[in-house]
Design a protein around this motif. Sequence first.
Motif, short mmCIF file in Angstrom:
data_model
loop_
_atom_site.label_atom_id
_atom_site.label_comp_id
_atom_site.label_asym_id
_atom_site.label_seq_id
_atom_site.Cartn_x
_atom_site.Cartn_y
_atom_site.Cartn_z
N GLN A 291 0.81 -1.21 0.00
CA GLN A 291 0.00 0.00 0.00
C GLN A 291 0.85 1.27 0.00
O GLN A 291 2.03 1.25 0.35
N ASN A 292 0.21 2.38 -0.37
CA ASN A 292 0.84 3.69 -0.22
C ASN A 292 0.92 4.05 1.26
O ASN A 292 0.14 3.55 2.07
N GLY A 293 1.85 4.95 1.60
CA GLY A 293 1.97 5.40 2.97
C GLY A 293 3.06 4.65 3.72
O GLY A 293 3.66 3.70 3.21
N VAL A 294 3.30 5.08 4.95
CA VAL A 294 4.42 4.55 5.72
C VAL A 294 4.01 3.72 6.93
O VAL A 294 4.85 3.06 7.54
N GLY A 295 2.71 3.72 7.30
CA GLY A 295 2.33 3.09 8.56
C GLY A 295 1.43 1.89 8.46
O GLY A 295 0.97 1.38 9.49
N ASN A 296 1.17 1.39 7.25
CA ASN A 296 0.20 0.31 7.12
C ASN A 296 0.67 -1.00 7.75
O ASN A 296 -0.13 -1.73 8.35
N ALA A 297 1.95 -1.32 7.61
CA ALA A 297 2.46 -2.56 8.21
C ALA A 297 2.34 -2.50 9.74
O ALA A 297 2.02 -3.50 10.39
N GLN A 298 2.58 -1.30 10.31
CA GLN A 298 2.45 -1.16 11.75
C GLN A 298 1.00 -1.35 12.19
O GLN A 298 0.72 -1.96 13.23
N VAL A 299 0.06 -0.85 11.38
CA VAL A 299 -1.36 -1.04 11.69
C VAL A 299 -1.70 -2.53 11.65
O VAL A 299 -2.38 -3.06 12.54
N LEU A 300 -1.25 -3.21 10.61
CA LEU A 300 -1.51 -4.65 10.49
C LEU A 300 -0.91 -5.41 11.67
O LEU A 300 -1.55 -6.29 12.25
N HIS A 301 0.32 -5.07 12.02
CA HIS A 301 1.00 -5.75 13.13
C HIS A 301 0.26 -5.53 14.44
O HIS A 301 0.09 -6.45 15.25
N ARG A 302 -0.23 -4.31 14.63
CA ARG A 302 -0.93 -3.98 15.88
C ARG A 302 -2.28 -4.67 15.97
O ARG A 302 -2.71 -5.09 17.05
N LYS A 303 -2.96 -4.80 14.85
CA LYS A 303 -4.32 -5.33 14.85
C LYS A 303 -4.38 -6.85 14.75
O LYS A 303 -5.38 -7.46 15.17
N LEU A 304 -3.34 -7.48 14.19
CA LEU A 304 -3.38 -8.93 13.99
C LEU A 304 -2.95 -9.67 15.25
O LEU A 304 -2.09 -9.19 16.00
N PRO A 305 -3.49 -10.85 15.50
CA PRO A 305 -3.06 -11.66 16.65
C PRO A 305 -1.60 -12.08 16.50
O PRO A 305 -1.03 -12.06 15.41
N ALA A 306 -1.01 -12.49 17.61
CA ALA A 306 0.37 -12.98 17.59
C ALA A 306 0.48 -14.19 16.68
O ALA A 306 -0.44 -15.01 16.60
N GLY A 307 1.59 -14.29 15.99
CA GLY A 307 1.83 -15.43 15.12
C GLY A 307 1.96 -15.04 13.66
O GLY A 307 2.73 -15.63 12.91
N PHE A 308 1.20 -14.03 13.25
CA PHE A 308 1.27 -13.58 11.86
C PHE A 308 2.62 -12.91 11.59
O PHE A 308 3.15 -12.18 12.44
N THR A 309 3.18 -13.15 10.42
CA THR A 309 4.36 -12.44 9.96
C THR A 309 3.90 -11.27 9.10
O THR A 309 3.24 -11.49 8.07
N VAL A 310 4.21 -10.05 9.52
CA VAL A 310 3.79 -8.86 8.78
C VAL A 310 5.01 -8.27 8.08
O VAL A 310 6.06 -8.07 8.70
N VAL A 311 4.87 -7.98 6.80
CA VAL A 311 5.98 -7.54 5.96
C VAL A 311 5.61 -6.24 5.25
O VAL A 311 4.54 -6.15 4.63
N SER A 312 6.48 -5.24 5.37
CA SER A 312 6.29 -4.00 4.61
C SER A 312 6.68 -4.22 3.16
O SER A 312 7.63 -4.96 2.87
N GLY A 313 5.97 -3.56 2.27
CA GLY A 313 6.31 -3.65 0.85
C GLY A 313 6.11 -2.31 0.17
O GLY A 313 5.48 -1.39 0.71
N MET A 314 6.67 -2.18 -1.03
CA MET A 314 6.54 -0.95 -1.79
C MET A 314 6.48 -1.27 -3.28
O MET A 314 7.36 -1.96 -3.80
N VAL A 315 5.43 -0.81 -3.94
CA VAL A 315 5.29 -0.96 -5.38
C VAL A 315 5.68 0.37 -6.01
O VAL A 315 4.99 1.38 -5.82
N PRO A 316 6.77 0.42 -6.77
CA PRO A 316 7.26 1.70 -7.29
C PRO A 316 6.58 2.15 -8.57
O PRO A 316 6.72 3.30 -8.98
N PHE A 317 5.85 1.25 -9.22
CA PHE A 317 5.32 1.61 -10.53
C PHE A 317 3.83 1.94 -10.48
O PHE A 317 3.11 1.59 -9.55
N ASN A 318 3.39 2.62 -11.53
CA ASN A 318 2.01 3.06 -11.66
C ASN A 318 1.23 2.04 -12.47
O ASN A 318 1.74 1.48 -13.43
#
Length: 341
Positions: free
Chosen positions: A111-138
């Motif tokens: 996703q766009n933005g800088v905090g989505n992975a943190q939101v996912l990590h905070r909201k998901l139960p323990a055990g999930f692996t949360v990974v930040s990503g960036m799509v550079p193209f349009n």
Amino acid sequence: MIANDIRIVIAGAGSIGCYAGGCLAAAGKDVIFLVRPQVEAALGEHGLKVVDLDGTEKLIPPERLILTVDPVVAFDRADIILVAVKSGSTEEMAELIGHHAPTTASVVSLQNGVGNAQVLHRKLPAGFTVVSGMVPFNVVQSELDVVPLTVRRTTEGTVLIDDKSGDLADDLSVPGFNVRHEPDMQGVLWGKLLINLNNAPNALSNLPLSAQLSDRNWRLLLADQISEGINVLKANGIKPGKVQGLSPLLLPWILRLPNFLFRIIAKKMLNIDPRARSSMWEDLERGRPTEIDHLQGVILDLAGKKNIDAPFTRRIVASIKQAEGKPLRSHTVEQIRNNLP
């Protein structure tokens, strides 16, 4: 586990989600799309066409697409979940994933933005692996009444993810959708945020990206806005990283060049599909909420923490807020600088 036996869920079948999922499905990956009813109807009847930057077309027929509107079905045996919803829907998607997906799944924010992975990590139960990503193209998506629904990549770049093992990047890399590990993912996300500050001016201009960037008045507005953002990040101790080899710290200087020099030095920046527009333009054009609070809004929040005035950013935000929910129209640079309705 055999790579093609890995179940990949596309959580958010918009432009990026359909492009990523289409490339993965065309390569024989086990992909399921969590979609809205309208998209399910369009893809289920006519399939999906994916057009790469070089014009290569892949048509995935309906019988090869696994589609569902039911999160229970989508997430039931997920191994990798690619989250491609708008930033404002991240918490809602995290709730669905947390309730229905196995905790062994890797959840990747594209996703766009800088905090989505943190939101996912905070909201998901323990055990999930949360990974930040960036799509550079349009990616440009056709209207739903176009047959078949088409997603077209209009700029170049490699998808980056914060996957220290590298295995996840290998599982996701297919023709048209190359993925690699990036050690400074958060720095890259801040760099991409600065670049994405053009999403709003492009939407307000109602011009294709190439035409907007060819106009020095629009470039000067963007340069002023990015300079403001750079100063705010610096005051908060944030160092933006390079995106596809380009330091965003150089962007204001490049953007302020006279047209003849800009065309020479920024040839790569202008060498984009003439149909390319920002995702925020698409949001305004289709009457959807924008991601302005997760782009310029982040800069304003950080500026407030340090009592820094950010007038250009404020004017852009005000102009987008005034434009949301109204028929799309072309703004002028002067209107935005003066914050005229």
